[in-house]
Design a protein around this motif. Structure first.
Motif, PDB file in Angstrom:
ATOM      1  N   SER A   9      21.854   1.380  -4.555  1.00  0.00           N
ATOM      2  CA  SER A   9      21.046   2.555  -4.263  1.00  0.00           C
ATOM      3  C   SER A   9      20.007   2.265  -3.188  1.00  0.00           C
ATOM      4  O   SER A   9      19.576   1.126  -3.016  1.00  0.00           O
ATOM      5  N   SER A  10      19.631   3.311  -2.484  1.00  0.00           N
ATOM      6  CA  SER A  10      18.456   3.227  -1.621  1.00  0.00           C
ATOM      7  C   SER A  10      17.220   3.196  -2.515  1.00  0.00           C
ATOM      8  O   SER A  10      17.325   3.363  -3.736  1.00  0.00           O
ATOM      9  N   CYS A  11      16.063   3.010  -1.913  1.00  0.00           N
ATOM     10  CA  CYS A  11      14.847   2.756  -2.691  1.00  0.00           C
ATOM     11  C   CYS A  11      13.697   3.660  -2.262  1.00  0.00           C
ATOM     12  O   CYS A  11      13.644   4.125  -1.122  1.00  0.00           O
ATOM     13  N   ILE A  12      12.785   3.873  -3.193  1.00  0.00           N
ATOM     14  CA  ILE A  12      11.528   4.551  -2.880  1.00  0.00           C
ATOM     15  C   ILE A  12      10.420   3.509  -2.973  1.00  0.00           C
ATOM     16  O   ILE A  12      10.229   2.904  -4.035  1.00  0.00           O
ATOM     17  N   PRO A  13       9.723   3.248  -1.864  1.00  0.00           N
ATOM     18  CA  PRO A  13       8.716   2.191  -1.863  1.00  0.00           C
ATOM     19  C   PRO A  13       7.335   2.687  -2.290  1.00  0.00           C
ATOM     20  O   PRO A  13       6.875   3.751  -1.872  1.00  0.00           O
ATOM     21  N   LEU A  14       6.681   1.918  -3.133  1.00  0.00           N
ATOM     22  CA  LEU A  14       5.310   2.199  -3.549  1.00  0.00           C
ATOM     23  C   LEU A  14       4.538   0.876  -3.471  1.00  0.00           C
ATOM     24  O   LEU A  14       4.308   0.217  -4.488  1.00  0.00           O
ATOM     25  N   VAL A  71      10.501   0.646  -5.873  1.00  0.00           N
ATOM     26  CA  VAL A  71      10.027  -0.694  -5.514  1.00  0.00           C
ATOM     27  C   VAL A  71       8.508  -0.642  -5.476  1.00  0.00           C
ATOM     28  O   VAL A  71       7.919   0.049  -4.643  1.00  0.00           O
ATOM     29  N   ALA A  72       7.882  -1.346  -6.404  1.00  0.00           N
ATOM     30  CA  ALA A  72       6.437  -1.224  -6.601  1.00  0.00           C
ATOM     31  C   ALA A  72       5.714  -2.528  -6.325  1.00  0.00           C
ATOM     32  O   ALA A  72       6.312  -3.609  -6.356  1.00  0.00           O
ATOM     33  N   GLY A  73       4.410  -2.418  -6.081  1.00  0.00           N
ATOM     34  CA  GLY A  73       3.586  -3.599  -5.862  1.00  0.00           C
ATOM     35  C   GLY A  73       3.376  -4.392  -7.147  1.00  0.00           C
ATOM     36  O   GLY A  73       3.776  -3.984  -8.236  1.00  0.00           O
ATOM     37  N   LYS A  74       2.719  -5.522  -7.003  1.00  0.00           N
ATOM     38  CA  LYS A  74       2.492  -6.442  -8.113  1.00  0.00           C
ATOM     39  C   LYS A  74       1.645  -5.816  -9.217  1.00  0.00           C
ATOM     40  O   LYS A  74       0.768  -5.023  -8.951  1.00  0.00           O
ATOM     41  N   ASN A  75       1.936  -6.178 -10.456  1.00  0.00           N
ATOM     42  CA  ASN A  75       1.215  -5.735 -11.653  1.00  0.00           C
ATOM     43  C   ASN A  75       1.406  -4.235 -11.879  1.00  0.00           C
ATOM     44  O   ASN A  75       0.453  -3.464 -11.930  1.00  0.00           O
ATOM     45  N   PHE A  76       2.642  -3.851 -12.056  1.00  0.00           N
ATOM     46  CA  PHE A  76       2.983  -2.445 -12.288  1.00  0.00           C
ATOM     47  C   PHE A  76       2.988  -2.152 -13.783  1.00  0.00           C
ATOM     48  O   PHE A  76       3.532  -2.913 -14.574  1.00  0.00           O
ATOM     49  N   GLY A  77       2.356  -1.033 -14.164  1.00  0.00           N
ATOM     50  CA  GLY A  77       2.388  -0.597 -15.558  1.00  0.00           C
ATOM     51  C   GLY A  77       1.289  -1.163 -16.429  1.00  0.00           C
ATOM     52  O   GLY A  77       1.414  -1.176 -17.656  1.00  0.00           O
ATOM     53  N   SER A  78       0.210  -1.611 -15.820  1.00  0.00           N
ATOM     54  CA  SER A  78      -0.916  -2.123 -16.616  1.00  0.00           C
ATOM     55  C   SER A  78      -1.654  -0.956 -17.267  1.00  0.00           C
ATOM     56  O   SER A  78      -1.328   0.208 -17.046  1.00  0.00           O
ATOM     57  N   GLY A  79      -2.650  -1.259 -18.071  1.00  0.00           N
ATOM     58  CA  GLY A  79      -3.429  -0.200 -18.703  1.00  0.00           C
ATOM     59  C   GLY A  79      -2.951   0.109 -20.108  1.00  0.00           C
ATOM     60  O   GLY A  79      -2.487  -0.771 -20.828  1.00  0.00           O
TER      61      GLY A  79
END
Length: 198
Positions: A9-14, A71-79
Motif C-alpha cells: 500500500s501507499s502511505c499517509i505520512p504524519l 507512517v507516524a513519528g516516534k512515540n505514537f499513542g502515548s497518553g
C-alpha cells in the motif's frame, strides 16, 4: 476481525513525534459505546476547523496521499489508555501504523482491534518519510507471516517483532474471545481429564 493479509500500500505520512491518544481521538468523542463513526473524527482537532470544515494543510485532507498505512513519528499513542484511539484508526481504514516507538497500551489496543503496529528503526523511519516526501505514491510491503516491512521505493527492508499469540490472532482474524472459542474442544477435553484438586 478480517484475516490480516500481506499488505502492499501507499502511505499517509504524519511526521510528528509524541502523538497522544487525545490528539488521535479527542475526549469529547468518547461518549459513544460502539465503534461506528470513529474514523470520521480521527485527528479531529487537526483535521477540521471550529466550524467543522477540513483544514487544507492537514495530511488526511490532502488527496496527494492515500493508503492503508499510517507512517507516524516516534512515540505514537502515548497518553490515556482509551481504546477509542484504535477504533478511530481502524474506522478510517488503516491496517498498519509504522513508527519507531509505540506506547504499550496503544500497541495492545491496536492489536486487539486488527491493526498491526510495526516498530522500525529510527533510520528506516526517516528513510521512509524521505521516500514518501519525494514520491507520494511510494508503497511499502508489510508481510506479517514473515515479519518484515519493505520500502518498495528503494528496496530497503527490516524485520519486526510481534507477540506470537497476537500474530496468530491477526493471521486468523481472531480476537481474544474468538481464539478461546476456537479452542473450545481442547479446553473441554482438558477440564474432563485434569486431576481434581481439593
Amino acid at each position: 476481525m478480517e484475516k490480516f493479509q500481506t499488505i502492499i500500500s501507499s502511505c499517509i505520512p504524519l511526521p510528528i513525534e509524541n502523538v497522544d491518544t487525545d490528539q488521535i481521538i479527542p475526549a469529547r468523542f468518547l461518549k459513544a459505546t460502539t465503534r461506528e463513526g470513529f474514523g470520521d473524527n480521527l485527528f479531529a482537532d487537526w483535521r477540521y476547523d471550529k466550524s467543522g470544515n477540513p483544514k487544507s494543510d492537514f495530511v488526511l485532507n490532502d488527496s496527494t496521499y492515500s493508503g492503508q498505512v499510517l507512517v507516524a513519528g516516534k512515540n505514537f499513542g502515548s497518553g490515556s489508555s482509551r481504546e477509542h484511539a484504535a477504533w478511530a484508526i481502524a474506522g478510517y481504514g488503516f491496517k498498519v501504523v509504522v513508527s519507531s516507538f509505540f506506547a504499550d497500551i496503544f500497541r495492545n489496543n491496536a492489536l486487539n482491534n486488527g491493526i498491526l503496529p510495526v516498530v522500525v528503526s529510527d533510520s528506516f523511519l526517516s528513510d521512509l518519510f524521505t521516500s514518501i516526501n519525494n514520491n507520494s505514491k511510494t508503497t511499502i510491503t508489510v508481510n506479517l507471516e514473515e515479519q518484515f516491512i519493505q520500502n518498495n521505493e528503494n528496496g530497503k527492508k527490516e524485520f519486526f517483532e510481534i507477540n506470537s499469540y497476537k500474530k496468530e490472532c491477526l493471521l486468523n482474524g481472531l480476537d481474544d474471545i474468538d481464539f478461546l472459542l476456537s479452542n473450545k474442544a481442547k479446553i473441554e477435553s482438558y477440564e474432563k481429564t485434569r486431576p481434581f484438586v481439593y
